[in-house]
Write a protein that holds these residues in place. Structure first.
Motif, short mmCIF file in Angstrom:
data_model
loop_
_atom_site.label_atom_id
_atom_site.label_comp_id
_atom_site.label_asym_id
_atom_site.label_seq_id
_atom_site.Cartn_x
_atom_site.Cartn_y
_atom_site.Cartn_z
N LEU A 229 0.82 -1.22 0.00
CA LEU A 229 0.00 0.00 0.00
C LEU A 229 0.85 1.27 0.00
CD1 LEU A 229 -2.79 -1.01 2.57
CD2 LEU A 229 -3.01 -0.87 0.08
N LYS A 230 2.12 1.11 0.32
CA LYS A 230 3.03 2.25 0.36
C LYS A 230 3.59 2.56 -1.03
CE LYS A 230 4.37 1.63 5.21
NZ LYS A 230 5.44 1.25 6.14
N PRO A 231 4.17 3.74 -1.22
CA PRO A 231 4.71 4.10 -2.54
C PRO A 231 5.76 3.12 -3.04
CG PRO A 231 4.63 6.01 -1.08
CD PRO A 231 4.34 4.82 -0.23
N VAL A 232 5.81 2.97 -4.35
CA VAL A 232 6.85 2.14 -4.98
C VAL A 232 8.21 2.77 -4.70
CG1 VAL A 232 7.78 1.32 -7.18
CG2 VAL A 232 5.30 1.29 -6.77
N ASP A 233 8.26 4.09 -4.81
CA ASP A 233 9.50 4.84 -4.54
C ASP A 233 9.12 6.20 -3.96
OD1 ASP A 233 11.91 6.13 -4.45
OD2 ASP A 233 12.33 6.02 -6.61
N ALA A 234 9.17 6.32 -2.65
CA ALA A 234 8.73 7.54 -1.97
C ALA A 234 9.52 8.77 -2.38
CB ALA A 234 8.82 7.35 -0.45
N GLU A 235 10.75 8.57 -2.87
CA GLU A 235 11.60 9.71 -3.24
C GLU A 235 11.48 10.08 -4.72
OE1 GLU A 235 13.20 11.30 -0.85
OE2 GLU A 235 12.38 9.82 0.54
N SER A 236 10.71 9.31 -5.47
CA SER A 236 10.62 9.54 -6.92
C SER A 236 9.96 10.88 -7.25
CB SER A 236 9.82 8.41 -7.59
OG SER A 236 9.63 8.68 -8.97
N THR B 245 -3.03 -2.17 -14.85
CA THR B 245 -2.45 -1.04 -15.59
C THR B 245 -1.49 -0.25 -14.71
OG1 THR B 245 -4.42 -0.82 -16.98
CG2 THR B 245 -3.00 1.11 -16.81
N LEU B 246 -1.91 0.02 -13.48
CA LEU B 246 -1.06 0.78 -12.55
C LEU B 246 0.22 0.01 -12.23
CD1 LEU B 246 -3.82 2.07 -10.08
CD2 LEU B 246 -2.58 3.43 -11.78
N GLN B 247 0.11 -1.30 -12.04
CA GLN B 247 1.28 -2.10 -11.73
C GLN B 247 2.24 -2.14 -12.93
OE1 GLN B 247 0.55 -5.99 -10.03
NE2 GLN B 247 2.61 -6.71 -10.49
N SER B 248 1.68 -2.29 -14.13
CA SER B 248 2.53 -2.37 -15.33
C SER B 248 3.28 -1.05 -15.57
CB SER B 248 1.68 -2.73 -16.55
OG SER B 248 0.80 -1.66 -16.89
N HIS B 249 2.71 0.06 -15.09
CA HIS B 249 3.38 1.36 -15.24
C HIS B 249 4.30 1.67 -14.05
CE1 HIS B 249 0.42 2.05 -18.42
NE2 HIS B 249 1.10 3.13 -18.77
N GLY B 250 4.40 0.74 -13.11
CA GLY B 250 5.28 0.95 -11.96
C GLY B 250 4.75 1.96 -10.97
N ILE B 251 3.42 2.15 -10.94
CA ILE B 251 2.82 3.12 -10.02
C ILE B 251 2.46 2.46 -8.69
CG2 ILE B 251 0.91 4.75 -9.71
CD1 ILE B 251 2.93 5.54 -11.87
N ILE B 252 2.11 1.18 -8.71
CA ILE B 252 1.83 0.43 -7.48
C ILE B 252 2.64 -0.86 -7.49
CG2 ILE B 252 -0.50 1.38 -7.22
CD1 ILE B 252 -1.60 -1.26 -8.33
N MET C 107 3.46 8.10 -4.97
CA MET C 107 2.11 8.14 -4.39
C MET C 107 1.76 6.79 -3.76
SD MET C 107 0.07 10.04 -7.49
CE MET C 107 0.52 11.69 -8.07
N ASP C 108 1.09 6.85 -2.60
CA ASP C 108 0.62 5.59 -2.01
C ASP C 108 -0.75 5.24 -2.60
OD1 ASP C 108 -1.20 7.26 -0.74
OD2 ASP C 108 -0.27 7.08 1.24
N VAL C 109 -1.24 4.03 -2.30
CA VAL C 109 -2.49 3.55 -2.88
C VAL C 109 -3.68 4.44 -2.52
CG1 VAL C 109 -4.17 1.65 -2.86
CG2 VAL C 109 -1.73 1.18 -3.19
N PRO C 110 -3.85 4.86 -1.25
CA PRO C 110 -4.98 5.74 -0.93
C PRO C 110 -5.02 7.02 -1.76
CG PRO C 110 -4.07 4.84 1.09
CD PRO C 110 -3.14 4.46 -0.01
N GLU C 111 -3.84 7.62 -2.01
CA GLU C 111 -3.79 8.86 -2.79
C GLU C 111 -4.17 8.59 -4.25
OE1 GLU C 111 -0.76 12.48 -4.16
OE2 GLU C 111 -0.05 10.92 -2.78
N ILE C 112 -3.70 7.47 -4.78
CA ILE C 112 -4.02 7.10 -6.16
C ILE C 112 -5.52 6.87 -6.30
CG2 ILE C 112 -3.73 5.31 -7.92
CD1 ILE C 112 -0.84 4.96 -6.73
N VAL C 113 -6.11 6.16 -5.33
CA VAL C 113 -7.56 5.90 -5.35
C VAL C 113 -8.33 7.22 -5.33
CG1 VAL C 113 -9.47 5.01 -3.95
CG2 VAL C 113 -7.46 3.59 -4.36
N SER C 114 -7.87 8.15 -4.49
CA SER C 114 -8.52 9.46 -4.40
C SER C 114 -8.49 10.20 -5.73
CB SER C 114 -7.84 10.31 -3.31
OG SER C 114 -8.38 11.61 -3.28
N ARG C 115 -7.34 10.14 -6.42
CA ARG C 115 -7.22 10.82 -7.71
C ARG C 115 -8.14 10.18 -8.75
NH1 ARG C 115 -2.65 14.08 -9.25
NH2 ARG C 115 -1.59 14.83 -7.38
#
Length: 374
Positions: free
Chosen positions: A53-60, A80-87, A116-124
């Motif tokens: 649930l945490k960011p893939v790379d918090a410093e990105s 789709t999100l996983q294939s783009h390296g977002i989650i 971005m973490d998962v909750p933020e992505i869901v919100s967007r």
């Protein structure tokens, strides 16, 4: 008993006690190991989910364009999100969305970051914070019928109204939608008495589209997604009232068509339910006009004779299906009507709605306010 026999029995008892102690120790050790294993597995599972649930790379500081097509499922969005390296995990994303009862994700081209973490992505995804501006927005008002909606869709996309309406009523197209939305589009819409299968199912809202000429399927998918979102929020209330989705949307359409700005929808719904309870015909004018395919200010006595299963002056109970789309207020009124003793209502010229309990009272009010209307 001789001393030798006693010694033999005593030895055997001691041996059994010793064996029992060994067995108890083994059971205790196994139990402790199993408990530790369970703790490690559950703890590991928790850590895995928490990490996913945490960011893939918090410093990105990278921003990636991610396109979410109209009609995407939660599973598809996660992949789709996983294939783009977002989650990190599409599965964890899916379970999080279901556990939190999230939904109503909007299509579009998003600008997302691995930070971005998962909750933020869901919100967007819910608020539609997209990179691209909508090419156009299609607004479907409440109380609109399928023919009117087809005209709006055609005008917005430069398609022919006839072609849009034909597509909306194409049986093969309808069946593909039923397979995609089995929870809202059931066999009830294919009843031979139903005029248009999708009547009442295209939810009133404003829909943004991110390309100039979306297909009829893309537009309908956006509307059905919204219908599903709204209706699913009332699934428990529908079950308690023993209403299928089709029956709920049918009742809501009657309330929507009868309501004025000043009308109390819940009281209107109470009149319909009170009538149905005693086997009395609903006798609502909009069903007569729908049966005739007309829009008129006045309904004449001769109009009430139209031979149609939608004519609630000739048939008891609900009509075969919705006669228009209905908004949230009318859906809620259909699920939570007021408890009243009213069996009649009429709308005055200034938009007020007068409710009465008897035919005599109704006729008096009618003589006062609508004399000569029929």
């Amino acid at each position: 008993m001789t001393t030798d026999k006693k010694d033999i029995i005593r030895k055997k008892m001691l041996e059994h006690q010793s064996e029992a102690k060994v067995v108890r120790k083994i059971v205790l050790v196994i139990s402790i190991l199993l408990l530790l294993l369970i703790v490690l597995i559950s703890g590991g599972g928790y850590l895995y989910i928490d990490s996913a649930l945490k960011p893939v790379d918090a410093e990105s500081k990278t921003l990636k364009k991610v396109d979410i097509p109209i009609g995407s499922s939660v599973t598809g969005i996660g992949e789709t999100l996983q294939s783009h390296g977002i989650i990190k995990s599409a599965k964890v994303f899916k379970y999080y969305v279901k556990l939190k009862n999230e939904g109503g994700f909007m299509a579009g081209e998003y600008q997302l970051s691995p930070s971005m973490d998962v909750p933020e992505i869901v919100s967007r995804l819910k608020t539609g914070k997209v990179l691209a501006k909508a090419s156009f927005k299609l607004t479907i008002p409440e109380g609109k019928q399928l023919e009117e909606i087809a005209a709006m869709m055609a005008k917005a996309t430069k398609l022919k109204q006839e072609d849009v309406l034909n597509k909306l009523n194409n049986i093969e197209f309808i069946k593909t939608l039923m397979a995609k939305y089995p929870d809202i589009l059931t066999e009830e819409i294919l009843n031979s008495s139903v005029k248009y299968p999708l009547e009442g199912y295209l939810y009133p809202a404003t829909y943004p589209f991110y390309k100039q000429n979306p297909s009829v399927e893309e537009m309908v998918t956006a509307m059905l997604n919204q219908t599903r979102k709204v209706v699913s929020a009332y699934s428990e209330e529908s079950k308690k009232k023993n209403l299928s989705v089709h029956q709920l949307l049918t009742m809501a359409s009657l309330v929507e068509e009868e309501a004025t700005e000043k009308a109390d929808r819940k009281t209107i719904a109470s009149v319909f339910y009170n009538r149905m309870k005693i086997g009395m015909m609903l006798q609502t004018d909009p069903t007569v006009l729908y049966a005739q395919g007309k829009h008129k200010e006045r309904v004449l006595y001769e109009d009430l004779e139209v031979d149609s299963p939608y004519n609630t002056y000739k048939n008891t109970g609900l009509p075969p299906g919705p006669i228009a789309n209905a908004g949230k207020a009318s859906i809620e009124a259909s699920l939570e009507p007021e408890k009243t003793g009213y069996y009649y209502f009429l709308a005055t010229s200034d938009g007020d709605v007068i409710f009465t309990k008897t035919l005599e009272e109704h006729n008096k009010e009618k003589a006062k306010h609508i004399t000569g209307k029929k």
